[in-house]
Design a protein around this motif. Structure first.
Motif, PDB file in Angstrom:
ATOM      1  N   GLN A 160     -23.086   5.104  13.378  1.00 61.00           N
ATOM      2  CA  GLN A 160     -22.366   6.021  12.242  1.00 61.00           C
ATOM      3  C   GLN A 160     -20.878   6.341  12.065  1.00 61.00           C
ATOM      4  OE1 GLN A 160     -24.958   7.564  10.425  1.00 61.00           O
ATOM      5  NE2 GLN A 160     -26.332   6.297   9.042  1.00 61.00           N
ATOM      6  N   LEU A 161     -21.175   7.115  12.969  1.00 60.78           N
ATOM      7  CA  LEU A 161     -19.696   7.847  13.046  1.00 60.78           C
ATOM      8  C   LEU A 161     -18.689   7.006  13.489  1.00 60.78           C
ATOM      9  CD1 LEU A 161     -20.740  11.590  13.991  1.00 60.78           C
ATOM     10  CD2 LEU A 161     -19.715  11.144  11.709  1.00 60.78           C
ATOM     11  N   ALA A 162     -18.744   6.151  14.643  1.00 62.04           N
ATOM     12  CA  ALA A 162     -17.799   5.315  15.329  1.00 62.04           C
ATOM     13  C   ALA A 162     -17.658   4.474  14.478  1.00 62.04           C
ATOM     14  CB  ALA A 162     -19.031   4.816  16.309  1.00 62.04           C
ATOM     15  N   GLU A 163     -18.769   4.026  13.540  1.00 58.30           N
ATOM     16  CA  GLU A 163     -17.836   2.543  12.474  1.00 58.30           C
ATOM     17  C   GLU A 163     -17.210   3.089  11.981  1.00 58.30           C
ATOM     18  OE1 GLU A 163     -21.861   0.889  11.459  1.00 58.30           O
ATOM     19  OE2 GLU A 163     -22.230  -0.167  12.462  1.00 58.30           O
ATOM     20  N   THR A 164     -17.576   4.015  11.142  1.00 52.86           N
ATOM     21  CA  THR A 164     -16.934   4.427  10.301  1.00 52.86           C
ATOM     22  C   THR A 164     -15.119   5.032  10.027  1.00 52.86           C
ATOM     23  OG1 THR A 164     -18.669   5.442   8.752  1.00 52.86           O
ATOM     24  CG2 THR A 164     -16.165   6.803   8.717  1.00 52.86           C
ATOM     25  N   ASP A 165     -15.263   5.803  11.530  1.00 54.24           N
ATOM     26  CA  ASP A 165     -13.667   5.866  12.218  1.00 54.24           C
ATOM     27  C   ASP A 165     -12.932   4.735  12.890  1.00 54.24           C
ATOM     28  OD1 ASP A 165     -14.170   8.372  11.452  1.00 54.24           O
ATOM     29  OD2 ASP A 165     -14.274   9.347  13.296  1.00 54.24           O
ATOM     30  N   ASP A 166     -13.876   3.620  13.092  1.00 49.25           N
ATOM     31  CA  ASP A 166     -13.009   2.370  13.888  1.00 49.25           C
ATOM     32  C   ASP A 166     -13.498   2.995  15.338  1.00 49.25           C
ATOM     33  OD1 ASP A 166     -13.441  -0.122  13.750  1.00 49.25           O
ATOM     34  OD2 ASP A 166     -11.424  -0.096  13.188  1.00 49.25           O
ATOM     35  N   VAL A 167     -13.578   3.199  15.581  1.00 49.56           N
ATOM     36  CA  VAL A 167     -13.136   3.861  17.139  1.00 49.56           C
ATOM     37  C   VAL A 167     -14.599   3.178  17.716  1.00 49.56           C
ATOM     38  CG1 VAL A 167     -11.533   5.817  16.794  1.00 49.56           C
ATOM     39  CG2 VAL A 167     -14.101   6.384  16.853  1.00 49.56           C
ATOM     40  N   PRO A 168     -14.677   3.164  19.648  1.00 49.95           N
ATOM     41  CA  PRO A 168     -15.858   2.996  20.530  1.00 49.95           C
ATOM     42  C   PRO A 168     -16.899   4.496  20.241  1.00 49.95           C
ATOM     43  CG  PRO A 168     -13.818   2.986  21.447  1.00 49.95           C
ATOM     44  CD  PRO A 168     -13.690   3.264  20.125  1.00 49.95           C
ATOM     45  N   LEU A 169     -18.554   3.418  20.696  1.00 51.42           N
ATOM     46  CA  LEU A 169     -19.284   4.934  20.317  1.00 51.42           C
ATOM     47  C   LEU A 169     -18.845   5.848  21.578  1.00 51.42           C
ATOM     48  CD1 LEU A 169     -21.370   6.367  19.382  1.00 51.42           C
ATOM     49  CD2 LEU A 169     -23.114   4.584  21.277  1.00 51.42           C
ATOM     50  N   ARG A 175     -15.743  12.905  21.844  1.00 48.96           N
ATOM     51  CA  ARG A 175     -15.031  13.827  21.298  1.00 48.96           C
ATOM     52  C   ARG A 175     -16.277  14.812  20.307  1.00 48.96           C
ATOM     53  NH1 ARG A 175     -12.510  10.447  16.297  1.00 48.96           N
ATOM     54  NH2 ARG A 175     -11.521  10.317  17.675  1.00 48.96           N
ATOM     55  N   VAL A 176     -17.685  14.840  20.336  1.00 47.73           N
ATOM     56  CA  VAL A 176     -18.496  15.686  19.696  1.00 47.73           C
ATOM     57  C   VAL A 176     -19.047  16.756  20.568  1.00 47.73           C
ATOM     58  CG1 VAL A 176     -21.004  15.890  18.916  1.00 47.73           C
ATOM     59  CG2 VAL A 176     -19.167  14.177  18.074  1.00 47.73           C
ATOM     60  N   HIS A 177     -18.939  16.185  22.090  1.00 52.20           N
ATOM     61  CA  HIS A 177     -19.620  16.671  23.325  1.00 52.20           C
ATOM     62  C   HIS A 177     -18.538  18.307  23.055  1.00 52.20           C
ATOM     63  CE1 HIS A 177     -21.286  17.972  26.977  1.00 52.20           C
ATOM     64  NE2 HIS A 177     -20.345  17.601  27.687  1.00 52.20           N
ATOM     65  N   ARG A 178     -17.374  17.625  23.545  1.00 48.23           N
ATOM     66  CA  ARG A 178     -16.119  18.123  23.526  1.00 48.23           C
ATOM     67  C   ARG A 178     -16.156  19.143  22.666  1.00 48.23           C
ATOM     68  NH1 ARG A 178     -13.643  13.710  25.449  1.00 48.23           N
ATOM     69  NH2 ARG A 178     -12.044  13.406  23.908  1.00 48.23           N
ATOM     70  N   GLY A 179     -15.957  18.796  21.619  1.00 50.44           N
ATOM     71  CA  GLY A 179     -16.032  19.376  20.358  1.00 50.44           C
ATOM     72  C   GLY A 179     -17.380  20.627  20.534  1.00 50.44           C
ATOM     73  N   LEU A 180     -18.587  20.717  20.985  1.00 50.57           N
ATOM     74  CA  LEU A 180     -20.130  21.461  21.270  1.00 50.57           C
ATOM     75  C   LEU A 180     -19.586  22.426  22.325  1.00 50.57           C
ATOM     76  CD1 LEU A 180     -22.346  18.753  20.526  1.00 50.57           C
ATOM     77  CD2 LEU A 180     -21.801  20.167  18.536  1.00 50.57           C
ATOM     78  N   ALA A 181     -18.762  22.122  23.031  1.00 51.27           N
ATOM     79  CA  ALA A 181     -18.606  22.895  24.636  1.00 51.27           C
ATOM     80  C   ALA A 181     -17.374  24.116  23.766  1.00 51.27           C
ATOM     81  CB  ALA A 181     -17.885  22.284  25.061  1.00 51.27           C
ATOM     82  N   LYS A 182     -16.295  24.053  23.006  1.00 50.68           N
ATOM     83  CA  LYS A 182     -16.012  24.414  22.343  1.00 50.68           C
ATOM     84  C   LYS A 182     -15.821  25.275  21.398  1.00 50.68           C
ATOM     85  CE  LYS A 182     -11.533  21.322  23.145  1.00 50.68           C
ATOM     86  NZ  LYS A 182      -9.838  20.240  22.240  1.00 50.68           N
ATOM     87  N   LEU A 183     -16.568  24.971  20.476  1.00 45.44           N
ATOM     88  CA  LEU A 183     -17.870  25.915  19.692  1.00 45.44           C
ATOM     89  C   LEU A 183     -18.444  26.693  20.170  1.00 45.44           C
ATOM     90  CD1 LEU A 183     -17.875  26.076  16.275  1.00 45.44           C
ATOM     91  CD2 LEU A 183     -19.865  24.276  17.016  1.00 45.44           C
TER      92      LEU A 183
END
Length: 190
Positions: A160-169, A175-183
């Motif tokens: 759903q995120l990929a479709e909403t943002d119009d980017v590849p899965l 993006r989420v993996h790197r963000g979670l690591a920083k978080l």
């Protein structure tokens, strides 16, 4: 994570107590409907007599009508505050009677009455944790922050995120993996 339905019920009860403090009579009806079964159970368990428990419960709502302005959501959940009022009223009624009625339980047994809300000290710890998480989320790059919020707080799937943002899965997953690591690093430092 706190159950959204429980949080909504707690927030609604807090709002109703605040409305009652401002003199809105209809708030008392809503509070009664939301809490009377639990509070009656507390009174009945302590007093062991339905009539006495009903009288104690009535006294609780009279006290609430007079003291609603004393409720402080920062100190206790609304149901914990009301349960304490019910327990205290039932114990006072039991003591005033001068004897323990047959079937009544000890005052200490009132502590065993289950409360679905979390304890005030646990709530403070969870609030502190939530504040750290939101602080650290705010430090992430906007796209990472948005993806994590929508996925973990909003329930969106990676597809759903990929479709909403119009980017590849794969982009969303990275993006989420790197963000979670920083978080995680940010939260560990806090």
């Amino acid at each position: 994570m706190i159950d959204p339905a429980a949080k909504a019920a707690r927030d609604a009860l807090s709002a109703d107590i605040a409305s009652l403090a401002r003199g809105e009579r209809d708030a008392l009806r809503r509070i009664y409907e939301a809490t009377s079964a639990k509070l009656f159970g507390i009174c009945l368990r302590i007093l062991g007599d339905e009539k006495e428990a009903e009288d104690a419960l009535q006294d609780v709502y009279i006290d609430l009508w007079k003291r609603a302005d004393r409720f402080d959501a920062a100190r206790a959940s609304p149901i914990s505050w009301l349960a304490t009022m019910a327990r205290n009223r039932a114990v006072d009624k039991m003591r005033a009677g001068g004897k323990v009625r047959s079937g009544a339980v000890s005052e200490e047994a009132a502590f065993d009455v289950p409360d679905k809300d979390i304890a005030a000290d646990e709530k403070l710890l969870l609030d502190e944790r939530d504040a750290r998480i939101h602080h650290c989320l705010g430090k992430l790059e906007k796209r990472q922050q948005s993806a994590i919020r929508r996925a973990f707080l909003g329930g969106a799937t990676y597809v759903q995120l990929a479709e909403t943002d119009d980017v590849p899965l794969s982009t969303v997953k990275s993006r989420v993996h790197r963000g979670l690591a920083k978080l995680k690093k940010c939260i560990e430092k806090s």
